[in-house]
Enzyme design. Structure first.
Site, PDB file in Angstrom:
ATOM      1  N   LYS A  70       0.846  -1.191   0.000  1.00 18.37           N
ATOM      2  CA  LYS A  70       0.000   0.000   0.000  1.00 18.37           C
ATOM      3  C   LYS A  70       0.881   1.240   0.000  1.00 18.37           C
ATOM      4  CE  LYS A  70      -3.861  -2.321   0.314  1.00 18.37           C
ATOM      5  NZ  LYS A  70      -4.932  -2.220  -0.709  1.00 18.37           N
ATOM      6  N   ASP A 111      -0.149  -0.007  -4.557  1.00 15.22           N
ATOM      7  CA  ASP A 111      -1.603   0.232  -4.537  1.00 15.22           C
ATOM      8  C   ASP A 111      -1.894   1.526  -3.789  1.00 15.22           C
ATOM      9  OD1 ASP A 111      -4.341   0.182  -4.280  1.00 15.22           O
ATOM     10  OD2 ASP A 111      -4.452  -1.799  -3.340  1.00 15.22           O
ATOM     11  N   GLU A 154      -1.816   0.355  -8.709  1.00 23.17           N
ATOM     12  CA  GLU A 154      -3.240   0.011  -8.602  1.00 23.17           C
ATOM     13  C   GLU A 154      -4.029   1.189  -8.051  1.00 23.17           C
ATOM     14  OE1 GLU A 154      -3.827  -3.773  -6.750  1.00 23.17           O
ATOM     15  OE2 GLU A 154      -5.775  -3.224  -5.910  1.00 23.17           O
ATOM     16  N   GLU A 201     -11.488  -2.780  -8.349  1.00 19.87           N
ATOM     17  CA  GLU A 201     -12.209  -3.232  -7.152  1.00 19.87           C
ATOM     18  C   GLU A 201     -13.362  -2.315  -6.801  1.00 19.87           C
ATOM     19  OE1 GLU A 201      -8.676  -2.638  -4.393  1.00 19.87           O
ATOM     20  OE2 GLU A 201     -10.297  -2.193  -3.022  1.00 19.87           O
ATOM     21  N   ASP A 225     -14.123  -7.699  -8.930  1.00 20.06           N
ATOM     22  CA  ASP A 225     -14.438  -7.968  -7.530  1.00 20.06           C
ATOM     23  C   ASP A 225     -15.744  -8.758  -7.549  1.00 20.06           C
ATOM     24  OD1 ASP A 225     -14.058  -6.559  -4.454  1.00 20.06           O
ATOM     25  OD2 ASP A 225     -16.040  -7.329  -4.980  1.00 20.06           O
ATOM     26  N   HIS A 248      -9.462  -8.552  -7.464  1.00 21.71           N
ATOM     27  CA  HIS A 248      -9.361  -8.037  -6.104  1.00 21.71           C
ATOM     28  C   HIS A 248      -9.949  -9.061  -5.152  1.00 21.71           C
ATOM     29  CE1 HIS A 248     -11.344  -5.737  -2.700  1.00 21.71           C
ATOM     30  NE2 HIS A 248     -10.081  -5.445  -2.532  1.00 21.71           N
TER      31      HIS A 248
END
Lengths: 446, 446
Positions: free
Chosen positions: A224, A252, A278, A305, A328, A355
């Protein structure tokens, strides 16, 4: 006299919340303290087989009650439906739910109401697969291509994918399916792991978990990013050092950036060779994703997602805005809409890397990727399903990882069934966990 | 000791539904039987002035309860806020609501949760204008440009509109504002009417109402189309014959078509010289709108009533996908987000012709167009606010039409306040109207 047809008799809902925020599991630049939750739905029937259909929307805490209310608003469409017809053709219910003109006003086809439809539709597919005594991926992979096409709503995507296109893709996908199914059963479907990379984790924990991921057989991890560039530079360096050069490192941003900020930030992290970036910006922004992709290549752009429906996915593909499409299982209108999205991705030749994580998202989405591998795209090249090692213990048929791969589920259904004890314990606000938590806080305050 | 600051003490909600489906008022190709409804919110305070802030989401019946639940999920953010700070800067609450990371998961910034935020934010603006003893349009038109800029969230739109751009537009908009305000007070803001054109009306009713519209001073009417081409050809002929060649005739498909169908159908109706085609396809489909606009010129393309947020409006403008941008006062995140959208439209030089009708949408949106005229775009050329003559009697400060123009409101506030008798009578399911209706149906069935 013909026998009375068996029917859906109840659509029961549960507001289930897990206190994940206390360990910073799931923390990222947009979501500092999620309490992973499920607006959970159980379809009950009067059939002797006792099967139930289970489905859910994943949320991260507050608002899970709104999501439950949205599922309840769909009850009248579902209760009383004859089971045989419903399970033989979930697409009719899907269209009826999407097409309810009054409920449609609340979207259309997006947000709370659309996710509620997804939960109910997925519960029907779970029930259909249980009644067929087969895991959902196998039910889909064995299905007649024309029938699969009948399950797709082509409204608003026919300019990119016609029913004829879809039929041709699905027929071609049958070629070699038996061999791929055998390979899937033997080796599973590749995964990647986000478990090391939550923003709230220390460098030490990141290093330890990243090394563990490589030891466990994963060939990609995800970090992240997006809150603080200096932190991200340090954490990417730490992660790259832990995994070495041969393992893919995805980053991400969870929608944290504006367009130009996304370009600058991604370029600043390029020295660590990120495989994809992402959610660099709003999931609604097709044009910004296209511009970012142009500017940050060879770093790939991934999103999905939070992409609300097949119409936005279609445009991301038409605009050349993504290298990697992330479905997703519980954001869009259920299996039927995800069939449309998988078909669009196949049509444009863009790999799908779902995701997952949250509550039960791994359990669900593995079925869609496995179907895609066996009977649609026919490949796992550059395709990986996200894996996060949280909360699987609450499901009766949890995902099983082997050497970084998802093992093909063998139990009938969509792997959506949560354990009764977990439902009871984590129902909010009156389940045993939350009641005890409240009592403890009251005691601490006194 | 400083005095205790006055605060918001309650966020009360009401599920209000009107039985409009019984007269086919509001019927169109996607919405055959709407029951116009409002998820209504009242902010109460402990201030001595007794002012309340009123706001609502418009829905068309089923699901209004879900919308109410979404407003209730926002309560904790609002109750207890000090009034002076809240009304001096609604933007802070707006950002807090949009930014609640757990609730954001349910959108982000779209659908049920986002409309609920809009209802609450609009209620705050209603309260702020009442406390300032001024109609909202005038509060906005007189506001310091830098303060207006502070009310806008530039996240995800900064690639098309920066704070500096916005400030320059608002400063330029002050030039000649006093003269325009005087003209507005004297002549009002031009409207157009959809009342003749509902799909469920007979040709005779259409003719009668279309002639009446011209006699009332309207220079544009709108016809619902999209269900059946032969019907549409006949109804467009009837409408054009009733109004003559000098009156603009807009057509509205309410998202009924796919891209290519929209082009074919619009071309087929071109002989009746439609001024714009509205909602030809999904409001999510920026790229399809751009393609349709290219193909149907000189017929203009209009959309926006279901466009979910500023990010999609931005892309419609960037892609050159619309000739006419249709804001809705209660679809997006309230006045703050509509300020962003008006600024985007001004930046791209695209006229704004608001969507209205429903329950109270005319009452709300007139304030935004009047602000835009006085202090932003500075013109009403090719700009008209939709007018529908339903349900105004339920509001304490209903719109007043004069010679096809909206008269400038003079009462303090956002014109959002519904009469207490109407709220009591049409609250669902236990208000007097619905209780009597239920008793009557029970009697008829017995």
């Amino acid at each position: 006299m013909s026998p009375t047809p068996r029917r859906v008799t109840a659509v029961d809902t549960y507001d289930i919340r897990f206190p994940t925020s206390r360990e910073l599991d799931g923390s990222d630049a947009m979501n500092p303290d999620p309490d992973y939750s499920a607006a959970y739905v159980v379809l009950r029937t009067d059939a002797e087989d006792g099967h139930e259909g289970h489905g859910f929307t994943f949320t991260i805490g507050r608002g899970n009650d709104v999501q439950v209310a949205a599922v309840q608003a769909l009850r009248a469409h579902v209760v009383g439906r004859p089971l045989d017809a419903l399970c033989a053709d979930p697409g009719t219910l899907h269209r009826d739910l999407i097409g309810d003109s009054q409920l449609r006003w609340l979207g259309p086809e997006k947000g709370v109401m659309h996710m509620a439809i997804g939960a109910v539709v997925n519960a029907v597919w779970d029930l259909a697969a249980k009644r067929a005594a087969t895991p959902l991926w196998k039910l889909l992979a064995d299905a007649d291509p024309a029938w699969l096409v009948s399950q797709v709503d082509f409204r608003y995507i026919a300019d990119a994918l016609t029913p004829e296109d879809a039929l041709a893709l699905l027929r071609a996908g049958r070629d070699g399916a038996a061999a791929r199914e055998a390979r899937l059963r033997a080796h599973g479907y590749p995964g990647y792991t986000t478990s090391p990379g939550w923003l709230g984790y220390s460098d030490e924990k990141l290093t330890r978990l990243a090394r563990q991921a490589v030891a466990d057989g994963f060939t990609q991890i995800k970090l992240k990013v997006g809150a603080d560039l200096a932190d991200d530079l340090r954490r990417c360096r730490v992660a790259r050092a832990a995994i070495g050069p041969g393992i893919r490192l995805a980053i991400d941003a969870n929608q944290r950036w504006n367009r130009d900020e996304a370009v600058r930030w991604t370029r600043a992290l390029a020295e660590f060779d990120p495989y994809w970036v992402e959610e660099p910006t709003s999931p609604d922004d097709v044009l910004a994703h296209a511009a970012i992709r142009d500017a940050v290549a060879p770093v790939k752009v991934a999103t999905g997602e939070h992409v609300q429906n097949r119409i936005v996915f279609k445009q991301l593909l038409q605009a050349g805005a993504v290298d990697v499409l992330q479905i997703d299982a519980a954001r869009v209108g259920g299996v039927n809409e995800n069939l449309a999205i998988l078909l669009l991705a196949a049509r444009f030749g863009v790999p799908v890397c779902p995701h997952a994580g949250g509550v039960g998202l791994c359990e669900l989405v593995q079925h869609l990727s496995m179907f895609d591998y066996v009977a649609l795209s026919g490949t796992t090249e550059d395709r990986v399903i996200e894996y996060v090692d949280h909360l699987h213990e609450h499901f009766t048929d949890p995902v099983r990882m082997r050497a970084g791969h998802y093992a093909a589920p063998t139990a009938p259904g969509f792997s959506a069934t949560m354990r009764a004890e977990s439902i009871a314990r984590f129902t909010y606000p009156d389940g045993a966990f939350w009641a005890a938590d409240r009592a403890q806080r009251k005691g601490a305050a006194a």
